[in-house]
Design an enzyme around this catalytic site. Structure first.
Site, PDB file in Angstrom:
ATOM      1  N   ARG A  61       0.819  -1.226   0.000  1.00 60.22           N
ATOM      2  CA  ARG A  61       0.000   0.000   0.000  1.00 60.22           C
ATOM      3  C   ARG A  61       0.847   1.268   0.000  1.00 60.22           C
ATOM      4  NH1 ARG A  61      -3.150  -3.650   3.379  1.00 60.22           N
ATOM      5  NH2 ARG A  61      -1.922  -2.891   5.106  1.00 60.22           N
ATOM      6  N   GLU A  98       3.513  -9.330  15.080  1.00 58.34           N
ATOM      7  CA  GLU A  98       2.885  -9.804  16.310  1.00 58.34           C
ATOM      8  C   GLU A  98       3.158 -11.302  16.496  1.00 58.34           C
ATOM      9  OE1 GLU A  98      -1.091  -8.453  16.494  1.00 58.34           O
ATOM     10  OE2 GLU A  98      -1.384  -9.191  18.555  1.00 58.34           O
TER      11      GLU A  98
HETATM   12  P1  AMP Z   1       3.937  -1.652  12.014  1.00 65.83           P
HETATM   13  O1  AMP Z   1       5.165  -2.263  11.441  1.00 65.83           O
HETATM   14  O2  AMP Z   1       3.523  -2.268  13.335  1.00 65.83           O
HETATM   15  O3  AMP Z   1       4.029  -0.145  12.110  1.00 65.83           O
HETATM   16  O4  AMP Z   1       2.744  -2.008  11.028  1.00 65.83           O
HETATM   17  C1  AMP Z   1       2.568  -1.289   9.872  1.00 65.83           C
HETATM   18  C2  AMP Z   1       2.265  -2.155   8.678  1.00 65.83           C
HETATM   19  O5  AMP Z   1       1.248  -3.106   8.954  1.00 65.83           O
HETATM   20  C3  AMP Z   1       1.764  -1.298   7.539  1.00 65.83           C
HETATM   21  O6  AMP Z   1       2.334  -1.761   6.315  1.00 65.83           O
HETATM   22  C4  AMP Z   1       0.259  -1.442   7.587  1.00 65.83           C
HETATM   23  O7  AMP Z   1      -0.271  -1.492   6.288  1.00 65.83           O
HETATM   24  C5  AMP Z   1       0.007  -2.740   8.352  1.00 65.83           C
HETATM   25  N1  AMP Z   1      -0.960  -2.575   9.471  1.00 65.83           N
HETATM   26  C6  AMP Z   1      -0.690  -2.742  10.794  1.00 65.83           C
HETATM   27  N2  AMP Z   1      -1.759  -2.541  11.550  1.00 65.83           N
HETATM   28  C7  AMP Z   1      -2.776  -2.231  10.715  1.00 65.83           C
HETATM   29  C8  AMP Z   1      -4.167  -1.887  10.890  1.00 65.83           C
HETATM   30  N3  AMP Z   1      -4.744  -1.835  12.106  1.00 65.83           N
HETATM   31  N4  AMP Z   1      -4.893  -1.597   9.791  1.00 65.83           N
HETATM   32  C9  AMP Z   1      -4.325  -1.650   8.553  1.00 65.83           C
HETATM   33  N5  AMP Z   1      -3.032  -1.965   8.323  1.00 65.83           N
HETATM   34  C10 AMP Z   1      -2.257  -2.257   9.380  1.00 65.83           C
END
Ligand code: AMP
Length: 178
Positions: A61, A98
């Protein structure tokens, strides 16, 4: 378009992909040309005079917003892709999810030492994804000016986690979900 109207174009999908996750779905934002243009014009306003040399977008995305921003700014667009997709010589970084880990790659020749970049993704949660991309950018001796997102989930502390790596964060809309 006001930011609260932009926020309303993003669909919340409860319990996707797992129970307890509030998925922020930007597919409904890009169905709305006015909302998509609003995102790009706000990113353009922020970075027009930042002296950038390239935009780095994250699979998948981040390609939508980062690719469009690079096109508008007439800058090189660098893809950070899921492992195994890039055909030439790559560098990679693995990061925690996670459950388990994930790996992203960029082509070794995509950035040059001293280049100033902004990293773009759709959403900031914990910051682990962008941190991995920033490590690759830095291994190639380029400079991360900022990381830019359409959505930030402040309770997941991405801004703080990236701050600890000296990475500044810019986001357009926030949702207080964890
Ligand atoms: P992080 O590495 O924890 O910052 O997670 C970010 C990545 O996971 C991004 O590429 C987001 O597209 C996806 N992502 C994580 N949580 C969500 C959420 N609640 N809704 C949509 N996409 C998420």
């Amino acid at each position: 378009m006001e930011l609260h109207e932009l926020a309303e174009t993003i669909r919340n999908v409860p319990d996707f992909p797992k129970p307890g996750i509030q998925f922020k779905d930007i597919s409904t934002l890009v169905l709305r040309p006015d909302a998509f243009r609003e995102v790009i014009s706000r990113l353009l306003a922020r970075y027009a005079d930042a002296g950038l040399d390239a935009i780095v977008g994250i699979d998948a995305r981040g390609f939508i917003f980062g690719g469009t921003l690079a096109y508008e700014m007439r800058l090189p667009f660098v893809m950070a892709r899921k492992k195994g997709k890039l055909p030439a010589d790559t560098i990679c970084e693995t990061f925690q999810l996670e459950y388990g880990t994930d790996t992203l790659e960029i082509h070794r020749d995509a950035l040059k030492p001293g280049q100033k970049v902004v990293i773009v993704d759709d959403l900031l949660a914990t910051g682990g994804t962008v941190a991995a991309v920033a490590r690759m950018v830095r291994r190639l001796e380029a400079e991360v000016v900022e990381a830019a997102f359409v959505v930030e989930l402040p309770p997941l502390n991405g801004r703080k986690n990236l701050g600890a790596m000296d990475i500044q964060v810019f986001s357009l809309v926030e949702f207080m979900v964890d």
